[in-house]
Design a protein around this motif. Sequence first.
Motif, PDB file in Angstrom:
ATOM      1  N   LEU A  45       0.836  -1.210   0.000  1.00  0.00           N
ATOM      2  CA  LEU A  45       0.000   0.000   0.000  1.00  0.00           C
ATOM      3  C   LEU A  45       0.869   1.258   0.000  1.00  0.00           C
ATOM      4  O   LEU A  45       0.582   2.221  -0.704  1.00  0.00           O
ATOM      5  CB  LEU A  45      -0.944  -0.009   1.198  1.00  0.00           C
ATOM      6  CG  LEU A  45      -2.085  -1.050   1.101  1.00  0.00           C
ATOM      7  CD1 LEU A  45      -2.734  -1.276   2.464  1.00  0.00           C
ATOM      8  CD2 LEU A  45      -3.139  -0.616   0.092  1.00  0.00           C
ATOM      9  N   SER A  46       1.973   1.218   0.775  1.00  0.00           N
ATOM     10  CA  SER A  46       2.862   2.393   0.792  1.00  0.00           C
ATOM     11  C   SER A  46       3.494   2.578  -0.577  1.00  0.00           C
ATOM     12  O   SER A  46       3.681   3.713  -1.036  1.00  0.00           O
ATOM     13  CB  SER A  46       4.004   2.255   1.793  1.00  0.00           C
ATOM     14  OG  SER A  46       3.534   1.750   2.975  1.00  0.00           O
ATOM     15  N   MET A  47       3.837   1.461  -1.223  1.00  0.00           N
ATOM     16  CA  MET A  47       4.424   1.552  -2.558  1.00  0.00           C
ATOM     17  C   MET A  47       3.431   2.218  -3.522  1.00  0.00           C
ATOM     18  O   MET A  47       3.785   3.065  -4.331  1.00  0.00           O
ATOM     19  CB  MET A  47       4.743   0.139  -3.051  1.00  0.00           C
ATOM     20  CG  MET A  47       5.683   0.089  -4.228  1.00  0.00           C
ATOM     21  SD  MET A  47       5.648  -1.519  -5.015  1.00  0.00           S
ATOM     22  CE  MET A  47       6.380  -2.560  -3.798  1.00  0.00           C
ATOM     23  N   GLN A  48       2.162   1.848  -3.377  1.00  0.00           N
ATOM     24  CA  GLN A  48       1.135   2.442  -4.236  1.00  0.00           C
ATOM     25  C   GLN A  48       0.987   3.934  -3.949  1.00  0.00           C
ATOM     26  O   GLN A  48       0.797   4.734  -4.854  1.00  0.00           O
ATOM     27  CB  GLN A  48      -0.196   1.712  -4.039  1.00  0.00           C
ATOM     28  CG  GLN A  48      -0.192   0.332  -4.677  1.00  0.00           C
ATOM     29  CD  GLN A  48      -1.399  -0.501  -4.279  1.00  0.00           C
ATOM     30  OE1 GLN A  48      -1.511  -0.954  -3.144  1.00  0.00           O
ATOM     31  NE2 GLN A  48      -2.318  -0.715  -5.191  1.00  0.00           N
ATOM     32  N   GLU A  49       1.090   4.289  -2.665  1.00  0.00           N
ATOM     33  CA  GLU A  49       0.985   5.716  -2.320  1.00  0.00           C
ATOM     34  C   GLU A  49       2.165   6.504  -2.882  1.00  0.00           C
ATOM     35  O   GLU A  49       1.999   7.594  -3.420  1.00  0.00           O
ATOM     36  CB  GLU A  49       0.920   5.881  -0.798  1.00  0.00           C
ATOM     37  CG  GLU A  49      -0.469   5.579  -0.266  1.00  0.00           C
ATOM     38  CD  GLU A  49      -0.592   5.876   1.224  1.00  0.00           C
ATOM     39  OE1 GLU A  49      -1.510   5.343   1.834  1.00  0.00           O
ATOM     40  OE2 GLU A  49       0.255   6.641   1.761  1.00  0.00           O
ATOM     41  N   ARG A  50       3.358   5.899  -2.764  1.00  0.00           N
ATOM     42  CA  ARG A  50       4.545   6.596  -3.288  1.00  0.00           C
ATOM     43  C   ARG A  50       4.423   6.765  -4.798  1.00  0.00           C
ATOM     44  O   ARG A  50       4.733   7.815  -5.352  1.00  0.00           O
ATOM     45  CB  ARG A  50       5.814   5.809  -2.938  1.00  0.00           C
ATOM     46  CG  ARG A  50       6.256   6.001  -1.496  1.00  0.00           C
ATOM     47  CD  ARG A  50       7.712   5.593  -1.313  1.00  0.00           C
ATOM     48  NE  ARG A  50       7.940   4.201  -1.682  1.00  0.00           N
ATOM     49  CZ  ARG A  50       7.746   3.164  -0.879  1.00  0.00           C
ATOM     50  NH1 ARG A  50       7.311   3.354   0.357  1.00  0.00           N
ATOM     51  NH2 ARG A  50       7.984   1.934  -1.280  1.00  0.00           N
ATOM     52  N   SER A  51       3.934   5.710  -5.440  1.00  0.00           N
ATOM     53  CA  SER A  51       3.791   5.769  -6.891  1.00  0.00           C
ATOM     54  C   SER A  51       2.786   6.862  -7.278  1.00  0.00           C
ATOM     55  O   SER A  51       2.988   7.599  -8.249  1.00  0.00           O
ATOM     56  CB  SER A  51       3.344   4.384  -7.366  1.00  0.00           C
ATOM     57  OG  SER A  51       2.661   4.428  -8.540  1.00  0.00           O
ATOM     58  N   THR A  52       1.717   7.001  -6.487  1.00  0.00           N
ATOM     59  CA  THR A  52       0.726   8.048  -6.782  1.00  0.00           C
ATOM     60  C   THR A  52       1.303   9.432  -6.497  1.00  0.00           C
ATOM     61  O   THR A  52       0.984  10.393  -7.196  1.00  0.00           O
ATOM     62  CB  THR A  52      -0.562   7.811  -5.965  1.00  0.00           C
ATOM     63  OG1 THR A  52      -0.959   6.467  -6.151  1.00  0.00           O
ATOM     64  CG2 THR A  52      -1.687   8.719  -6.428  1.00  0.00           C
ATOM     65  N   THR A  53       2.158   9.534  -5.490  1.00  0.00           N
ATOM     66  CA  THR A  53       2.797  10.835  -5.219  1.00  0.00           C
ATOM     67  C   THR A  53       3.598  11.281  -6.437  1.00  0.00           C
ATOM     68  O   THR A  53       3.568  12.442  -6.838  1.00  0.00           O
ATOM     69  CB  THR A  53       3.725  10.726  -3.983  1.00  0.00           C
ATOM     70  OG1 THR A  53       2.984  10.153  -2.921  1.00  0.00           O
ATOM     71  CG2 THR A  53       4.254  12.084  -3.554  1.00  0.00           C
ATOM     72  N   LYS A  54       4.312  10.307  -7.040  1.00  0.00           N
ATOM     73  CA  LYS A  54       5.068  10.620  -8.264  1.00  0.00           C
ATOM     74  C   LYS A  54       4.115  11.091  -9.351  1.00  0.00           C
ATOM     75  O   LYS A  54       4.387  12.032 -10.077  1.00  0.00           O
ATOM     76  CB  LYS A  54       5.763   9.359  -8.772  1.00  0.00           C
ATOM     77  CG  LYS A  54       7.133   9.158  -8.261  1.00  0.00           C
ATOM     78  CD  LYS A  54       7.810   8.130  -9.168  1.00  0.00           C
ATOM     79  CE  LYS A  54       8.565   7.116  -8.383  1.00  0.00           C
ATOM     80  NZ  LYS A  54       8.921   5.934  -9.145  1.00  0.00           N
ATOM     81  N   LEU A  55       2.978  10.406  -9.446  1.00  0.00           N
ATOM     82  CA  LEU A  55       1.984  10.768 -10.464  1.00  0.00           C
ATOM     83  C   LEU A  55       1.523  12.209 -10.264  1.00  0.00           C
ATOM     84  O   LEU A  55       1.428  12.988 -11.219  1.00  0.00           O
ATOM     85  CB  LEU A  55       0.792   9.801 -10.394  1.00  0.00           C
ATOM     86  CG  LEU A  55      -0.447  10.161 -11.204  1.00  0.00           C
ATOM     87  CD1 LEU A  55      -0.159  10.076 -12.702  1.00  0.00           C
ATOM     88  CD2 LEU A  55      -1.611   9.225 -10.871  1.00  0.00           C
ATOM     89  N   LEU A  56       1.280  12.588  -9.008  1.00  0.00           N
ATOM     90  CA  LEU A  56       0.823  13.958  -8.732  1.00  0.00           C
ATOM     91  C   LEU A  56       1.866  14.972  -9.202  1.00  0.00           C
ATOM     92  O   LEU A  56       1.529  15.996  -9.804  1.00  0.00           O
ATOM     93  CB  LEU A  56       0.569  14.154  -7.234  1.00  0.00           C
ATOM     94  CG  LEU A  56      -0.538  13.311  -6.594  1.00  0.00           C
ATOM     95  CD1 LEU A  56      -0.675  13.643  -5.111  1.00  0.00           C
ATOM     96  CD2 LEU A  56      -1.873  13.524  -7.286  1.00  0.00           C
TER      97      LEU A  56
END
Length: 352
Positions: A45-56
């Motif tokens: 889940l943290s990996m997914q959050e980090r990946s979304t942060t990059k997306l932002l």
Amino acid sequence: MAGELVGWNRGLGYSPGPHSPRFREFRRLFQHSIGPRKAQETALLSMQERSTTKLLGRLLQSPDDFMTHVRQSPGELILRLAYGYKVATEQKEDPLVKIAEEAMQGFSRASEPGAFLVDTIPQLKYLPEWFPGAGFKTTARRMRKDLERLYNVPYEFVKDQMVRRTIRLFHDPFIERGHQSLGKADDSFVSSYLLEKGTPSPGEEELIKAAAASLYSGLAHRLTQGDVYRGYYFPKGTIVWANIWSMLHDEKVYPEPSQFRPERYLDSRGALRTLDRMEDPAVIGFGFGRRICPGMFLALNSVFIAVAMILYVFDISKTQDENGQEIVPEVEYDGFISLVQTYQRLGWAALK
Ligand code: HEM
């Protein structure tokens, strides 16, 4: 076209029947690495959050390229899960993302029902490439090359990383030795399998390459026995496509399906209503039965995290013409895996 000529028949989608050992091995691997239990792990889940942060960050930097960013983000996550590969953020175009995208574009085109005559008249596959009208063979050869690269390049990356890590461990007495610690340090779909097998046979190597590449694809089903539907008889072996697009656009279930009306899922008090099984897009959208999407739980979390974070950070609106009028995009979709085609021409992304 997709299976035999391009070579996707080595993957999950074309494996011989749901009871075959190859199919079961594929599904076992997926269940273990992206199944419901794995999807709830904090690390993932943290990996997914980090990946979304990059997306932002990317959306903020170049909002007009939002389609590229939105497509790139899950692609990166799959590369991370499948091969432990971290996409370089500073590079505009990551080489492995490019390899995956090119192979998948080929897959999407080659597997589109009715797109290639050779799917209807299989004997055409015997035509030589130079023969008039046999241009599909050239197309297939190119797509095959792309698929080979998707099979081999990231796989070699994993093996290389594992060797480097072994050398580091050998030279550093403070790092715990042995396969277990390697597994933890190098946790990916492919590396876990390689560690499980020790020294994999060529067949096992081929299987894990195919399984990892299959993480990108969904595919047609074939009847395992004859069946009757609405008075029509379908013999064993008939190829069946679940037309999820049509199900999710059924006017009877979703009035005005193309309208953005989230309130359709609310009850009179404004709370989320309990949806009927066949009304719930999250159920229909991932397919059915033995071939249901194994990435479903992971994907639902990814979508939830991405939507929540994007809505929290950005205001999203349609862009305006020179008179200040909103430009309403006319959206066209294409391909077996439908993608919006016309967004570039319209320039309708306005993220503030
Ligand atoms: C919102 C995102 C996603 C949607 C809507 C989706 C939807 C689907 C659908 C409709 C199928 C076909 C099921 C069938 O044939 O009945 C499928 C298959 C598949 N999906 Fe997904 N998927 C998503 C994300 C993912 C992710 C993130 C992964 C992997 C990390 C994944 C891996 C797969 C695989 C391997 C199959 C093939 C299963 C088989 O043929 O047995 N999917 N997906």
